[in-house]
Every structure is written in C-alpha cells, then in structure tokens.
Write an enzyme that holds these catalytic residues in place. Structure first.
Site, PDB file in Angstrom:
ATOM      1  N   GLU A 151      76.888  84.143  91.762  1.00 38.74           N
ATOM      2  CA  GLU A 151      76.424  83.944  90.379  1.00 38.74           C
ATOM      3  C   GLU A 151      75.215  83.002  90.305  1.00 38.74           C
ATOM      4  O   GLU A 151      74.428  83.079  89.370  1.00 38.74           O
ATOM      5  CB  GLU A 151      77.551  83.399  89.499  1.00 38.74           C
ATOM      6  CG  GLU A 151      78.042  82.033  89.931  1.00 38.74           C
ATOM      7  CD  GLU A 151      79.128  81.458  89.030  1.00 38.74           C
ATOM      8  OE1 GLU A 151      79.386  82.038  87.978  1.00 38.74           O
ATOM      9  OE2 GLU A 151      79.716  80.435  89.415  1.00 38.74           O
TER      10      GLU A 151
ATOM     11  N   GLY B 299      82.839  67.504  89.716  1.00 42.49           N
ATOM     12  CA  GLY B 299      82.788  66.727  88.476  1.00 42.49           C
ATOM     13  C   GLY B 299      83.917  65.716  88.442  1.00 42.49           C
ATOM     14  O   GLY B 299      83.736  64.550  88.063  1.00 42.49           O
TER      15      GLY B 299
ATOM     16  N   MET C  13      81.778  84.385  91.804  1.00 47.20           N
ATOM     17  CA  MET C  13      81.585  83.003  91.331  1.00 47.20           C
ATOM     18  C   MET C  13      81.182  82.076  92.484  1.00 47.20           C
ATOM     19  O   MET C  13      81.005  82.518  93.611  1.00 47.20           O
ATOM     20  CB  MET C  13      82.871  82.492  90.681  1.00 47.20           C
ATOM     21  CG  MET C  13      83.051  82.934  89.242  1.00 47.20           C
ATOM     22  SD  MET C  13      84.495  82.092  88.546  1.00 47.20           S
ATOM     23  CE  MET C  13      84.290  82.477  86.819  1.00 47.20           C
TER      24      MET C  13
ATOM     25  N   ARG D 135      87.304  70.398  81.013  1.00 41.94           N
ATOM     26  CA  ARG D 135      86.101  69.905  81.686  1.00 41.94           C
ATOM     27  C   ARG D 135      85.586  68.610  81.063  1.00 41.94           C
ATOM     28  O   ARG D 135      84.487  68.165  81.365  1.00 41.94           O
ATOM     29  CB  ARG D 135      85.008  70.972  81.633  1.00 41.94           C
ATOM     30  CG  ARG D 135      85.306  72.208  82.474  1.00 41.94           C
ATOM     31  CD  ARG D 135      84.051  73.028  82.681  1.00 41.94           C
ATOM     32  NE  ARG D 135      84.301  74.237  83.442  1.00 41.94           N
ATOM     33  CZ  ARG D 135      84.353  74.283  84.769  1.00 41.94           C
ATOM     34  NH1 ARG D 135      84.176  73.193  85.474  1.00 41.94           N
ATOM     35  NH2 ARG D 135      84.572  75.420  85.389  1.00 41.94           N
TER      36      ARG D 135
ATOM     37  N   ASP E 280      84.916  77.107  94.595  1.00 40.16           N
ATOM     38  CA  ASP E 280      83.522  77.096  95.066  1.00 40.16           C
ATOM     39  C   ASP E 280      83.381  76.513  96.477  1.00 40.16           C
ATOM     40  O   ASP E 280      82.356  76.724  97.129  1.00 40.16           O
ATOM     41  CB  ASP E 280      82.646  76.279  94.108  1.00 40.16           C
ATOM     42  CG  ASP E 280      82.734  76.757  92.674  1.00 40.16           C
ATOM     43  OD1 ASP E 280      83.146  77.911  92.463  1.00 40.16           O
ATOM     44  OD2 ASP E 280      82.399  75.978  91.760  1.00 40.16           O
TER      45      ASP E 280
END
Ligand code: F6P
Length: 377
Positions: free
Chosen positions: A232, A114, A179, A76, A137
């Site tokens: 979540e 990101g 998630m 990340r 997602d």
C-alpha cells in the site's frame, strides 16, 4: 530471580492484529504466577485518560489464545494529542494521574511504532512501562519480528494463491494490494511465499515501464496471467525526490497516509483509494491486457493467529511476566534469534524498521525471476 509483587495495567493500542489476546493471556498468566494483580485498560491510551478499566482474573484470560482482535479494545489515540470533543489536547498529565490513582507499578503496552513512542513519552513523564512489539507491518525497530506479522502474511499468501487460479483461467493481470504502511515486509514475504510475479514495495520505488515490460515478457514466454503483489505504501520512481543520483526530482509526492492523518486529526475520516487501482489502470493501458484489482485491506488483520504467532505471543507475554517479577521496567520485549530479550525502550521509540534493499529476501525474489519494479525481468 528476585520476586516482587505489584499491579500492572495492560492496554492494546494502534491497529489490531491476530495475537493480541494471546499476548494479554501470556502477560496476565505469567504476572499472576508471580503474584501480581492485573487490570485491563480499555481502548488503548484513551481508556487510561478516561479511567475505563476492567479487572483481569485468570478466568478472563482463559480460552482467548486463539481469538483474533483484542478483548480490551484498541484505538489510535495518543495521550499528548488526544481528540477531546472539538479540540485536540495534551492529556499526558491525566494519564499519569490515572496511572497513580490505579496504583500501577507498571503499564504494559501492546502496540506498534506509535505505541512504542507513546509509552516512551509516559516513561519520561514518570510511569514505569513495558512494551511488546505488535503489528502486521513487522516494522518495529529492535526486534527481528513482531507478533501479528506471520498471521497476516499467511492470510495474504492464501489470497495470492487463490488469485492465481482465477487469473490463470482468464489470462489476466491481477494486482493485489497488501497492507504494511511504509514497510514492505508483508508484501515481500507473502509475495515470495505466494509466488507473485511482480512485487512492489515502498523501499524500491517502481518504474511502471519496467513492470509492463516484465509482464509482456511473461506473455511472450507463454505465461498469459500475472499476479502483482503491491504494498500500500509503494512509490513511483518518477514522483519520489531523487536522492544521491544527482538527478532532479520530477514531482514531489504527498503521501496519502499523511493527508489522511491530517484529515483524521481534524476529525474527518477518509477512505483512501487503493493505490493498486491506479497501477492496474495504467498497466492495462500500457499492455492492452485486462487487469483486475483485489485490495486485501483489513481481512489481513482478522481472525485467529497462526500457530507461529500463538507461540511467539506466549513467549513474549511470559517474558514480560518474568521482567515484571524482577521489577525490570522501561523495556520492550524483543525477539533476537530464538530468544525473547528486553531492549531499552528509549533505543527503539521513534524508529522504524523497513526492508533493507540488500536484505536476502530481495535477492531470493530476484533469483526466482520476480520483477521488483526497478528493472524488467
Ligand atoms: O499498522 C497496521 C495497519 O494495518 C497498516 O498496515 C495500515 O496502513 C493501517 O494499519 C490501517 O489502519 P486503520 O485500521 O486505521 O485503517
């Protein structure tokens, strides 16, 4: 189409998901088809900073279509905020210098929101980039779907199916945490597909009284078990600042993800308590019905991609190869209807696609008597 050759570097960044290897294969094979040389960059943007690269030949991308994870590794880390020992440094210049040292004509970045932002930063710093929208997602702007979403949705749906049988045997509520970060796509999709009785998503702040009432209503109708699919990122209506309703917010909620991110930036890796724990505890107290929790976690990111994702990954990857051949850069390859089409990266970087509250799936869920947390069913 005009044909040109050159060298690409491929990297995978952010949280992994099923389908990354399938996209690497699609991009690499199509690029090689057009005569391009392919280099793999390890562990996302960190590998670019640290110049950790591996050659990619045809043999390296053979047999990986069905393999989960990413053989290049992921991280990340962001070039402009890279943890380097005890400090966080802006390593953008190093990333650009290594891009040049490797004589890349384009950096192909596979990642979520990101990654789109980080790739755009490198674009602005002078690199040619192409990106592909990855994430379970499904929240990348500019595309109708991301790769990895279908695989994760399939896993979560199967989990909900399995929870049904045990919840029925014991006449319990089972709260299943799914998630999705701040978007409800994964929870809503798998919740509908799995027939969850309650679906709570971040886009619709929930009211626990309405949820409890719906669960008790089901029991009054002889349905002694209930499955709750909980994203979540859910938010309690009582703790989110009221927007246009004129009502004053009761309490401001600090997002656990934000706290975690801050801690992580300071080198502390924390494990978050599943939000489902609190919801189950409170519902059990409110209804006197036994509740249990299952948090699916990283199981949703593991294993082989579904047939849908394999096809999608191959289509997206080969489309990227075509764009390379035409020397069309600084784009994200998006899904529009049944086509893969490029969109300017600058139009999508920094944006998030959450579930619109008037999305047809919301109405679909309501029409099959699913409680969405805002009102009792
Ligand atoms: O973005 C994918 C995702 O799995 C989110 O759904 C989740 O919030 C996050 O990544 C978990 O990240 P990590 O793997 O760093 O714990």
């Amino acid at each position: 189409m005009g044909k040109s050759t050159g060298t690409i570097g491929i990297l995978t960044a952010g949280g992994d998901c099923p389908g990354l290897n399938a996209v690497i294969r699609g991009v690499a094979k199509a690029a090689m088809h057009y005569g391009w040389k392919v280099i793999g960059i390890q562990d996302g943007f960190r590998g670019l900073i640290e110049n950790r690269v591996v050659p990619i030949e045809n043999i390296h991308v053979s047999g990986i279509l069905t393999q989960g994870g990413t053989f290049l590794g992921s991280s990340r880390d962001k070039p402009h905020k890279m943890p380097m020992g005890d400090t966080i440094m802006d390593m953008t210049e190093v990333a650009v210098a290594n891009y040049e040292k490797l004589r890349l004509d384009c950096l192909v970045c596979l990642g979520g929101n990101g990654t789109q932002k980080n790739a755009y930063r490198l674009q602005k710093a002078g690199c040619n980039v192409l990106t592909l929208p990855k994430t379970i997602d499904n929240d990348v702007a500019g595309t109708e779907i991301t790769f990895g979403y279908d695989s994760a949705m399939t896993i979560a749906t199967e989990a909900i199916d399995r929870l049904h049988t045990t919840a029925t045997s014991h006449h319990r509520f089972i709260v299943c945490e799914i998630m999705g970060h701040d978007a409800g796509w994964l929870c809503l999709g798998s919740g509908i597909a799995g027939g969850a009785d309650v679906i709570l998503i971040p886009e619709i702040p929930y009211n626990l009284e309405a949820v409890a009432e719906s669960l008790l209503n089901r029991r009054r109708h002889g349905k002694r078990f209930s499955i709750l699919a909980v994203a979540e990122g859910v938010r309690n209506r009582d703790t989110v600042p009221a927007k246009k309703s004129g009502k004053k917010a009761k309490k401001k909620e600090t997002k656990p993800e934000k706290l975690l991110q801050e801690a992580q930036n300071n080198g502390v890796h924390l494990v978050r308590e599943p939000v489902a724990n609190r919801i189950a505890r409170e519902l059990q107290a409110m209804t006197s019905v036994e509740a249990r929790v299952t948090s699916l976690g990283h199981v949703q990111r593991g294993g082989s991609p579904t047939a849908y994702d394999r096809l999608l990954c191959t289509r997206l990857g080969t489309k990227a190869g075509e764009l390379l051949a035409a020397r069309e850069f600084n784009l994200m390859v998006a899904v529009k209807g049944n086509r893969c089409e490029p969109v300017p990266l600058k139009e999508v970087a920094g944006k998030t696609r959450t579930v619109p509250v008037d999305h047809p799936w919301i109405q679909t869920a309501r029409l099959v008597e699913t409680c969405l947390g805002d009102e009792p069913v």
